[in-house]
Design a protein around this motif. Structure first.
Motif, PDB file in Angstrom:
ATOM      1  N   THR A 168       0.760  -1.046   0.068  1.00  0.00           N
ATOM      2  CA  THR A 168       0.053  -0.019   0.038  1.00  0.00           C
ATOM      3  C   THR A 168       0.819   1.291   0.154  1.00  0.00           C
ATOM      4  O   THR A 168       0.589   2.358  -0.511  1.00  0.00           O
ATOM      5  CB  THR A 168      -0.849   0.003   1.079  1.00  0.00           C
ATOM      6  N   THR A 169       1.978   1.235   0.864  1.00  0.00           N
ATOM      7  CA  THR A 169       3.023   2.218   0.739  1.00  0.00           C
ATOM      8  C   THR A 169       3.590   2.776  -0.813  1.00  0.00           C
ATOM      9  O   THR A 169       3.517   3.686  -1.341  1.00  0.00           O
ATOM     10  CB  THR A 169       4.033   2.189   1.616  1.00  0.00           C
ATOM     11  N   LEU A 170       3.730   1.344  -1.385  1.00  0.00           N
ATOM     12  CA  LEU A 170       4.365   1.647  -2.728  1.00  0.00           C
ATOM     13  C   LEU A 170       3.274   2.103  -3.734  1.00  0.00           C
ATOM     14  O   LEU A 170       3.268   2.931  -4.483  1.00  0.00           O
ATOM     15  CB  LEU A 170       4.597   0.274  -3.190  1.00  0.00           C
ATOM     16  N   MET A 171       2.076   1.637  -3.516  1.00  0.00           N
ATOM     17  CA  MET A 171       1.011   2.169  -4.417  1.00  0.00           C
ATOM     18  C   MET A 171       0.686   3.771  -4.244  1.00  0.00           C
ATOM     19  O   MET A 171       0.584   4.425  -5.145  1.00  0.00           O
ATOM     20  CB  MET A 171      -0.446   1.376  -4.103  1.00  0.00           C
ATOM     21  N   ILE A 172       0.765   4.113  -2.994  1.00  0.00           N
ATOM     22  CA  ILE A 172       0.404   5.540  -2.754  1.00  0.00           C
ATOM     23  C   ILE A 172       1.902   6.379  -3.286  1.00  0.00           C
ATOM     24  O   ILE A 172       1.607   7.503  -3.905  1.00  0.00           O
ATOM     25  CB  ILE A 172       0.402   5.830  -1.102  1.00  0.00           C
ATOM     26  N   PHE A 173       2.879   5.777  -3.109  1.00  0.00           N
ATOM     27  CA  PHE A 173       4.162   6.550  -3.763  1.00  0.00           C
ATOM     28  C   PHE A 173       3.950   6.495  -5.024  1.00  0.00           C
ATOM     29  O   PHE A 173       4.265   7.615  -5.689  1.00  0.00           O
ATOM     30  CB  PHE A 173       5.301   5.797  -3.063  1.00  0.00           C
ATOM     31  N   THR A 356      -1.417   6.569   4.628  1.00  0.00           N
ATOM     32  CA  THR A 356      -0.148   5.480   4.494  1.00  0.00           C
ATOM     33  C   THR A 356      -0.192   4.600   5.786  1.00  0.00           C
ATOM     34  O   THR A 356      -0.198   3.511   5.732  1.00  0.00           O
ATOM     35  CB  THR A 356       0.829   6.207   3.959  1.00  0.00           C
ATOM     36  N   TYR A 357      -0.060   5.475   6.919  1.00  0.00           N
ATOM     37  CA  TYR A 357       0.248   4.816   8.035  1.00  0.00           C
ATOM     38  C   TYR A 357      -1.284   3.831   8.570  1.00  0.00           C
ATOM     39  O   TYR A 357      -1.284   2.731   8.782  1.00  0.00           O
ATOM     40  CB  TYR A 357       0.379   5.838   9.319  1.00  0.00           C
ATOM     41  N   ALA A 358      -2.387   4.362   8.195  1.00  0.00           N
ATOM     42  CA  ALA A 358      -3.626   4.159   8.753  1.00  0.00           C
ATOM     43  C   ALA A 358      -3.989   2.733   7.962  1.00  0.00           C
ATOM     44  O   ALA A 358      -4.422   1.660   8.536  1.00  0.00           O
ATOM     45  CB  ALA A 358      -4.725   4.830   8.376  1.00  0.00           C
ATOM     46  N   VAL A 359      -3.951   2.674   6.678  1.00  0.00           N
ATOM     47  CA  VAL A 359      -4.013   1.644   6.105  1.00  0.00           C
ATOM     48  C   VAL A 359      -2.965   0.373   5.977  1.00  0.00           C
ATOM     49  O   VAL A 359      -3.316  -0.731   5.649  1.00  0.00           O
ATOM     50  CB  VAL A 359      -4.300   1.687   4.331  1.00  0.00           C
ATOM     51  N   GLY A 360      -1.880   0.864   6.171  1.00  0.00           N
ATOM     52  CA  GLY A 360      -0.514  -0.104   6.431  1.00  0.00           C
ATOM     53  C   GLY A 360      -0.821  -0.850   7.738  1.00  0.00           C
ATOM     54  O   GLY A 360      -0.658  -2.013   7.850  1.00  0.00           O
ATOM     55  N   VAL A 361      -1.259  -0.143   8.771  1.00  0.00           N
ATOM     56  CA  VAL A 361      -1.223  -0.701  10.198  1.00  0.00           C
ATOM     57  C   VAL A 361      -2.629  -1.266  10.617  1.00  0.00           C
ATOM     58  O   VAL A 361      -2.799  -2.096  11.436  1.00  0.00           O
ATOM     59  CB  VAL A 361      -0.467   0.284  11.361  1.00  0.00           C
ATOM     60  N   GLY A 362      -3.524  -0.497  10.109  1.00  0.00           N
ATOM     61  CA  GLY A 362      -5.104  -0.750  10.518  1.00  0.00           C
ATOM     62  C   GLY A 362      -5.504  -2.225  10.276  1.00  0.00           C
ATOM     63  O   GLY A 362      -6.153  -2.823  11.063  1.00  0.00           O
TER      64      GLY A 362
END
Length: 417
Positions: A168-173, A356-362
């Motif tokens: 997800t971080t890669l996608m947002i980046f 990014t934090y929310a969808v990565g850790v949630g």
């Protein structure tokens, strides 16, 4: 809304239910999403025939985005597959971990190892390695479950700050919403939330743990390839910051260097060709991403993603992002992130970092909410949905701590820069 749109949205809902109920149906989520993803586009082409130019262009754009993600993941996962197959990771664990330590120390070391390793490798590989470290210890079930929960949360937390660590971080980046230097600011809040969870889970752990060490021969070529992997990660970040190099280009270059180094070191014989290590990567995961992104691309094509904007219209952006993180524990964070990106929601760079934090850790809040949770559940049979849910309150507390720290940090650093 026309009849076709209703049918296509229904197919997407069935696909997502299939992902959530994978442990019940025993049908791989990759098979389910790939079937419904391709079927959706086939129906779109049939419906618009013979004038399919617009649909064809949309499909080509969707495939190009998927290919960018796929090639990056193939390169990164091949590196890790080689090092794991050669047991270099296990050898590093033997060197770094003491022979005897307390259960509390093990909790913090498990969190730290999972956090760091998931920043470098993909979440699935990081989870497999972390769980493999725990299983031989023969811990009581009630204690093993605590460490399993720690692995899931730490793996998901560790990956959010680097594009190599979380999809997800890669996608947002790749969508241009964040930059690598800004993503690195997520490391501190993520680490603090992991430490907080380790402190909560270590309450009542008073025993001792003994590691049985296995002698592993580490060869020079394996160390060289590990160094190439780390150098590739570094160059990916620096190349993007200084020259705006696409990460997929840097990683494919690093992979080619790996192949050449292995060849010149005699690692490319007929019995063990270096290119065969591509076969060891998790293709189920790659096919799942393919199916999901095809589904999300279809939903964008029929304008079904516009409803996501409603949540951001009735709530403050920070609250909406926080809720989307919680929602990602019920619905896989990959389709959620893809849907948000396709919906073209306007947010500041600081807000995108919080998302990014929310969808990565949630996704850590429930065991079905992330690939790390699914993998851990498959490897530790005692870990069920209900048993994991008993830790949801502690997980929600630590997720909230991390999200709050991200808000403070982005307000002080990103918003004022």
């Amino acid at each position: 809304m026309g009849g076709l749109e209703v049918v296509l949205i229904g197919l997407a809902i069935v696909a997502l239910l299939g992902v959530m109920l994978e442990e019940v149906t025993h049908i791989s989520k990759a098979k389910i999403t790939l079937f419904f993803g391709t079927l959706s586009w086939i129906l779109l082409f049939i419906y618009h025939a013979p004038d399919t130019a617009t649909v064809e262009q949309s499909l080509h754009e969707n495939i190009a985005e998927i290919a960018n993600l796929w090639l990056f993941l193939v390169a990164a996962m091949t590196f890790v597959a080689y090092l794991n197959k050669k047991r270099l990771i296990e050898g590093m664990m033997n060197v770094l971990l003491p022979s005897h330590l307390s259960e509390r120390q093990l909790m913090f070391m498990t969190g730290g190892f999972s956090f760091i390793f998931s920043s470098l490798a993909d979440n699935i590989t990081a989870t497999l390695v972390s769980v493999a470290m725990l299983i031989p210890l023969n811990l009581p079930v009630n204690k093993l479950l605590r460490y399993a929960v720690m692995v899931v949360f730490a793996v998901n937390s560790g990956g959010v700050a680097l594009i190599t660590g979380d999809v997800t971080t890669l996608m947002i980046f790749l969508a241009g919403k964040t930059a690598i230097p800004d993503l690195l600011w997520l490391s501190l809040p993520s680490l603090i939330s992991v430490i907080a969870l380790a402190a909560l889970l270590s309450i009542g752990l008073n025993g001792k743990v003994t590691f049985n060490r296995n002698k592993i021969k580490v060869r020079r070529v394996d160390v060289q390839i590990a160094a190439i992997f780390l150098f590739t990660i570094l160059m990916t970040m620096l190349g993007n910051i200084l020259y705006h190099l696409p990460p997929v280009l840097t990683f494919l270059c690093g992979l080619s260097v790996m192949f050449l180094v292995a060849h010149f070191n005699g690692e490319n014989d007929d019995q063990n060709p270096i290119l065969d290590y591509i076969r060891y990567i998790e293709f189920d995961t790659l096919l799942f991403f393919l199916g999901i992104l095809l589904l999300v691309g279809m939903l964008k094509e029929i304008s079904a993603l516009d409803s996501l904007l409603y949540l951001y219209q009735v709530l403050p952006v920070n609250a909406a992002n926080f809720l989307f993180g919680i929602l990602s524990s019920l619905v896989d964070n990959v389709p959620l992130t893809a849907a948000l990106l396709k919906a073209n929601i306007t947010m500041s760079q600081a807000d995108w970092l919080m998302l990014t934090y929310a969808v990565g850790v949630g996704g850590s809040l429930l065991v079905i909410g992330s690939a790390a949770g699914i993998v851990t559940m498959s490897k530790i049979r005692a870990l069920t949905f209900a048993r994991y849910a008993k830790f949801s309150l502690a997980l929600l507390m630590c997720y909230s701590i991390g999200y709050g720290l991200v808000y403070v940090l982005t307000s002080l650093v990103i918003a004022t820069s």
